[in-house]
Design an enzyme around this catalytic site. Structure first.
Site, mmCIF file in Angstrom:
data_model
loop_
_atom_site.group_PDB
_atom_site.id
_atom_site.type_symbol
_atom_site.label_atom_id
_atom_site.label_comp_id
_atom_site.label_asym_id
_atom_site.label_seq_id
_atom_site.Cartn_x
_atom_site.Cartn_y
_atom_site.Cartn_z
ATOM 1 N N GLU A 298 -11.892 -8.437 2.491
ATOM 2 C CA GLU A 298 -12.100 -9.763 1.921
ATOM 3 C C GLU A 298 -11.972 -10.865 2.972
ATOM 4 O OE1 GLU A 298 -7.940 -8.191 1.012
ATOM 5 O OE2 GLU A 298 -10.005 -7.507 0.745
ATOM 6 N N ASN B 250 -8.010 -2.081 -1.096
ATOM 7 C CA ASN B 250 -7.578 -1.900 0.305
ATOM 8 C C ASN B 250 -7.115 -0.485 0.622
ATOM 9 O OD1 ASN B 250 -6.091 -5.043 -0.275
ATOM 10 N ND2 ASN B 250 -7.933 -4.776 0.948
ATOM 11 N N LYS C 16 0.821 -1.214 0.000
ATOM 12 C CA LYS C 16 0.000 0.000 0.000
ATOM 13 C C LYS C 16 0.857 1.267 0.000
ATOM 14 C CE LYS C 16 -2.786 -3.282 0.322
ATOM 15 N NZ LYS C 16 -3.054 -3.976 -0.952
#
Length: 298
Positions: free
Chosen positions: A280, A251, A225
């Site tokens: 998820e 995300n 990320k």
């Protein structure tokens, strides 16, 4: 020594924290503790265990069966941060509506999203999937093969190329003595998937020179990320994003990509929105997937 009275006073606080953050505790148990224990017991990585399950339960050559087997394993056995079926359907819809011919995936991991994207692409499309971890890339290669994208395999240095071929029957009407007959043509390449084993920040600057790309129609981000923002900025500087190019990042709310979200808000280069969902294979943990459409410099 802490008196019993003080210790008892903390019990309501601890119970409140346990109830409030119970889903995060469950995630920590499934994603960290179970993984460490099974790594020690089996001697295999989590991704290798997932592959073994998929190999023994899924139907070879059937992408839907591959994805279903992954979903069952991630739901009931161990947690892996694939995009999953719920957010996956949103991704499927975007791909169907966009119909991209050149797609870049950042973060193949063990091949789940690679197969999900590949099965939704139109004829003649090319998918370039980037994964920096060699062990995970090896699993992704096997999953791509198992899903059926393996009829013509070419190995070149640090990337693997898979081409899916379909037999095309062309009915050619020929009149000869008043009779019609048909002929079958040779195979036709309709989809190419390349797995590139290298860090994204090394691959993106070379997409034009090494892979001959002039434009990216669709980019899917599901890697580190912290890399979302710098990789997006590299894509902007590469000139590969054209008006209408779509970027989808998973995300962005959990674990989260705050610098990425700040950039897209301030840059003025995109029309964007967040598709809110839960993490998820989990309950009660809010997450979201960012959808960006590049507008260019105004």
């Amino acid at each position: 020594m802490v008196s019993p009275a003080i210790a008892l006073a903390f019990i309501p606080l601890l119970l409140t924290l346990l109830i409030r953050y119970r889903y995060y505790f469950v995630l920590f148990y499934r994603a960290i503790l179970v993984r460490i224990w099974k790594d020690c017991v089996t001697g295999l990585s989590r991704e290798e265990r997932a592959y073994q399950y998929v190999l023994t339960t899924a139907t070879p050559g059937d992408p839907d069966s591959i994805l279903d087997a992954f979903d069952v394993w991630c739901n009931k056995v161990e947690f892996i941060s694939n995009i999953g079926p719920k957010k996956g359907k949103i991704l499927d819809r975007m791909l169907m509506e966009q119909g991209p011919l050149t797609v870049l995936e950042l973060g193949a991991h063990c091949g789940y999203s690679t197969v999900r994207i590949a099965r939704a692409l139109p004829l003649g499309a090319r998918l370039y999937s980037v994964e920096m971890d060699q062990r995970n890339a090896a699993i992704a290669e096997k999953i791509v093969r198992l899903a059926g994208f393996d009829d013509d395999t070419v190995r070149k240095q640090k990337y693997l190329t898979y081409s899916l071929y379909i037999k095309c029957i062309h009915f050619i009407l020929c009149i000869e003595y008043g009779k019609y007959y048909t002929t079958e043509t040779s195979t036709l390449c309709v989809l190419k998937v390349e797995l590139i084993v290298n860090p994204s920040d090394e691959v993106i600057p070379r997409l034009r020179s090494d892979y001959g790309l002039d434009r990216l129609d669709f980019v899917f981000m599901d890697h580190w990320k912290k890399s979302y923002c710098p990789d997006l900025q590299m894509l902007e500087g590469s000139g590969l994003l054209g008006k209408g190019s779509m970027i989808v990042a998973d995300n962005v709310l959990f674990p989260g990509a705050p610098k990425f979200l700040r950039h897209i808000r301030k840059s003025g280069l995109y029309e964007w929105k967040i598709h809110r969902a839960t993490l998820e294979y989990s309950k009660g943990i809010r997450d979201g997937m960012a959808e960006l459409v590049y507008q260019g410099i105004k």
